[in-house]
Structure formats: structure tokens, C-alpha cells
Write an enzyme that holds these catalytic residues in place. Structure first.
Site, PDB file in Angstrom:
ATOM      1  CD  GLU A   8      -2.979   0.948   2.316  1.00 24.76           C
ATOM      2  OE1 GLU A   8      -3.851   1.826   2.421  1.00 24.76           O
ATOM      3  OE2 GLU A   8      -2.906  -0.045   3.057  1.00 24.76           O
ATOM      4  N   GLY A   9       0.539   2.197  -0.844  1.00 28.58           N
ATOM      5  CA  GLY A   9       1.328   3.416  -0.940  1.00 28.58           C
ATOM      6  C   GLY A   9       0.445   4.639  -0.987  1.00 28.58           C
ATOM      7  N   GLY A  10       1.025   5.781  -1.356  1.00 29.26           N
ATOM      8  CA  GLY A  10       0.265   7.024  -1.437  1.00 29.26           C
ATOM      9  C   GLY A  10      -0.842   6.938  -2.458  1.00 29.26           C
ATOM     10  N   GLY A  41      -2.602   4.090  -3.293  1.00 28.84           N
ATOM     11  CA  GLY A  41      -3.663   3.219  -2.818  1.00 28.84           C
ATOM     12  C   GLY A  41      -3.115   1.824  -2.604  1.00 28.84           C
ATOM     13  CB  VAL A  55      -0.200  -2.676  -5.095  1.00 30.07           C
ATOM     14  CG1 VAL A  55       0.242  -3.417  -6.350  1.00 30.07           C
ATOM     15  CG2 VAL A  55       0.156  -1.200  -5.199  1.00 30.07           C
ATOM     16  CG  ASP A  86       9.319   9.644  -6.480  1.00 30.90           C
ATOM     17  OD1 ASP A  86      10.095  10.119  -5.623  1.00 30.90           O
ATOM     18  OD2 ASP A  86       8.282   9.031  -6.177  1.00 30.90           O
TER      19      ASP A  86
END
Length: 413
Positions: A55-57, A59, A61, A177
Site C-alpha cells: 500500500e502506498g500514497g 492506494g 496494490v 522520483d
């Protein structure tokens, strides 16, 4: 090298969707499938919790499979499905950036975008599944590390090729990034760049830079970009230097669990990279014996140049690729020989003075104690680390968000 990259780059499509409405009118990139929300549900077994990869910024996965049961006639394909969290730090802009860039660009060292879903309020991306997860997971795992020197150099080369391809495209792309969590590894540990939500078109014609809001991740962003908002391909080169340094030392770019002067890896380590003895003491001890001192110093010097405060003092990514390619075959042979014989390629600690009259039995325990101290410090640092990382999309001038969310440990796409 740069010319060949430009000649081999794909033709960038002239029509790029400006917003979701535009994308729905012009849905097509020929190599990207459009899935319904129901198809993504079927692929992930109704988004089963045990299918979550991370889970990341953006949403959550999920791991999934697109096959006959999802879409008749579809060849069974393992995928990673990333679902936009409408309440997260990112929105349609970053989701659309991924569709636009990965819908147009194709390269062995970029994660393949298989398709997307843009139905009602649902925003999902479907990527190839990267079985070995992120470089971050392997490099900073708390127990053990199977990343040998040769694997790290191969990953560095793969990632460099991905950046060089972006910079050499017909319309240059700045990744913006570059970090260990955005470098994904397949089952054979081939590395690919993922997560293009912050990517930007590079300067064209007479432009020297692109002016943009400062976005990215603490510790990886180039100092001139943080100060001015001026973005160039050399900003990516700096980020590459940070990751190369992390791979050499086995330390995170930012680590508050270490002594204050070592919080920022670049500030602490860069001055040591050109001092051979000091360099040998700070290299990741888990790689001891797997490389020659001469090659280690060359790679460290490359990191030093990539991390130059002066952007013009940094090499082009095409030059980085050329240099890293020269390290591949010789070091693999060296590493295999050392691992097979159990011999060490270098000594990470200064050998006792031969003129010393100390008995031999007193020397080995001292060296073992040095090893134990290194291991203790590493374990202590690892135990003190948080799994949290900054959100993928944030303003670098916004410190409160720096430790706001957990990152996925596997395929982030």
C-alpha cells in the site's frame, strides 16, 4: 551513446490525454488494454485481502491474474493491480501521468503497463507482475540479504538504462522520483522503473530546465531542484547517485535511527568516497570478498560524481550506463571465484601492523570484535527503523508528511 539512444527511442504520440474526459474520448494506446471494473475484481478475486502486495500514497496494490475467466481469449498473465485511493495524496493527475507515459514508452527496464480501468469513479492500473518486489525490500531487509555485489551492479545498470532511455527519448522525460522503492525486480532480478506519477516532460528546444512545484522524496531530490524548482535530467542523475550510494553502503538515504551526523546519507558519506581506506570501512560488510578494491573505488567515484552539488558536474545517464557496463563481466567472475574458494577480495578493516609484537591470537579476536560491532550497529539501526516512508506525492517543503504512510514491499507498478 546518446545519439544511439535517441535514434532507438520510440516515436512519442502527438496526442496526450490532458484529463480523464479526454482519455475517454481518445482511449487508445495500441499496446494498452482497457479493463472494466468487474474485470479487475475478477482478476484479484474480489480484491481479496491476502492478495495485497502493498500500500502506498496511490492506494492498495493487489496481485492478480488476467485469464479466460476474466476476459475470454486472454492469455493467462500475472499482474499487479493498483487501485487509486480517492482520499489519498494522489489524484487523477498522477494516475493519468502513468497512463500517458507508460502507454507511449516501452523499454526492457520500464515496468510494462498492461492496461487500466477508468470507469465511473474507479481508477486502476494493471501492470506486469514483478515477482521479486522492490530493491528497497531486498537491500534493507532485517534478516539476511541475498543481494551480492554482482546483483547490485546489474540492478544499477538496469536502472541506469531505464533513466538513459527516458532522457534520450524524442521528447525527453524526467522521472523525478528515482528511489529504491520505485525500482522493481522480476523473478530473475532484472530491474525496471515503476511509478511514473511524478514524471515530467523535460526541457525542449532552447529551454534549459522545467519549472515545477517541488515534489519527490526527502534524501533523493537534487539540491538545486529543492532550492529553485528548476528540473532537469541532471536532477535524475543525482537521485541515481543516492541509490547507488545506498547499494554500496547498505544504508538508507535518510535514517533517523543513526547518530545525528549520519541521518542524511549523502551529507555524511559523500566526503568519504574519495578516500580509499575510509571507503573500505563504510562499504556494506555483507558484500565483503565479492569485489575488487579497485572496482569498488571506481563505483564509489561514479556515485561521487553523480552527487555533485553542481548539476553540470554530473555525468549524463548514457555515460553512467557505459561505465557500469564495464564492471559487469569482470566482477561476476571475481565474485564467483571468491565465493567458491571462500577467499576475501578485500579487507574491510586495516590489517594489524606487521611490526607489532602482539601475539597472533590477540589479532583475530580484535578483527572479529570489529565485525561484531558493525553487525550490532546494523541490527540496532534496523530494529529502530520504521517501515513508514513519505507519501509518493508531496511537497518537499512539507516536513510533517515525511513519515506519513507505509510503502508496499512488493510490486508497486
Amino acid at each position: 551513446m546518446q545519439d544511439s539512444l535517441e535514434r532507438q527511442s520510440p516515436t512519442v504520440l502527438p496526442l496526450t490525454a490532458k484529463d480523464v474526459k479526454d482519455l475517454r474520448k481518445n482511449p487508445g494506446y495500441s499496446n494498452v488494454d482497457i479493463f472494466t471494473y468487474e474485470e479487475t475484481r475478477l482478476a484479484t478475486k474480489q480484491f481479496r485481502p491476502d492478495y495485497i502486495l502493498g500500500e502506498g500514497g496511490f492506494g492498495v496494490v493487489y496481485k492478480g491474474v488476467i485469464d479466460e475467466n476474466v476476459r475470454p481469449g486472454y492469455k493467462s498473465t500475472a499482474v499487479a493491480v493498483k487501485e487509486l485511493n480517492p482520499d489519498g495524496f494522489q489524484g487523477d493527475r498522477e494516475w493519468l501521468a502513468e497512463v500517458n507515459y507508460l502507454g507511449q514508452l516501452s523499454h526492457p527496464n520500464l515496468v510494462k503497463l498492461i492496461g487500466y480501468c477508468c470507469e465511473d469513479e474507479h481508477r486502476l492500473l494493471v501492470y506486469e507482475y514483478m515477482a521479486s518486489g522492490s530493491l528497497e525490500k531486498h537491500l534493507f531487509r532485517r534478516v539476511g540479504c541475498n543481494l551480492t555485489w554482482s546483483k547490485r551492479m546489474k540492478i544499477a545498470l538496469d536502472a541506469a538504462k531505464g533513466l538513459a532511455f527516458l532522457h534520450g527519448a524524442e521528447r525527453p522525460v524526467i522521472y523525478r522520483d528515482f528511489k529504491t522503492s520505485n525500482i522493481l525486480l522480476d523473478a530473475d532480478f532484472n530491474a525496471k522503473l515503476s511509478d511514473f506519477g511524478l514524471a515530467k516532460d523535460g526541457p525542449m528546444g532552447d529551454q534549459t530546465h522545467v519549472s515545477t512545484r517541488v515534489m519527490g522524496t526527502y534524501g533523493y531530490a537534487a539540491p538545486e531542484y529543492v532550492m529553485t524548482g528548476h528540473l532537469t535530467a541532471r536532477s535524475d542523475v543525482y537521485g541515481f547517485g543516492v541509490v547507488l550510494l545506498e547499494m554500496l553502503l547498505g544504508r538508507r538515504a535518510m535514517d533517523k535511527s543513526r547518530p545525528s551526523r549520519e541521518h542524511n546519507l549523502v551529507e555524511w558519506a559523500r566526503p568519504l568516497l574519495n578516500h580509499n581506506k575510509k571507503l573500505m570501512r563504510i562499504l556494506d560488510p555483507r558484500m565483503e570478498g565479492q569485489y575488487s578494491a579497485r572496482t569498488a573505488m571506481k563505483v564509489a567515484n561514479l556515485a561521487y560524481q553523480c552527487l555533485s552539488q553542481n548539476p553540470k558536474g554530473r555525468p549524463l545517464m548514457s555515460q553512467v550506463v557505459e561505465l557500469l557496463e564495464t564492471f559487469q563481466t569482470t566482477e561476476v567472475t571475481h565474485e564467483e571465484a571468491m565465493l567458491n574458494t571462500g577467499a576475501g577480495g578485500i579487507t574491510l578493516y586495516e590489517a594489524p601492523n606487521k611490526s607489532s609484537h602482539s601475539p597472533m591470537k590477540n589479532r583475530n579476536p580484535a578483527r572479529s570484535e570489529s565485525h561484531r560491532q558493525v553487525e550490532t550497529r546494523r541490527r540496532s539501526a534496523a530494529n529502530g527503523r520504521s517501515k513508514s516512508e513519505p507519501p509518493k506525492d508531496f511537497d518537499l517543503y512539507d516536513p510533517p508528511r515525511i513519515e506519513a504512510e507505509d510503502k508496499p514491499e512488493s510490486n508497486r507498478g
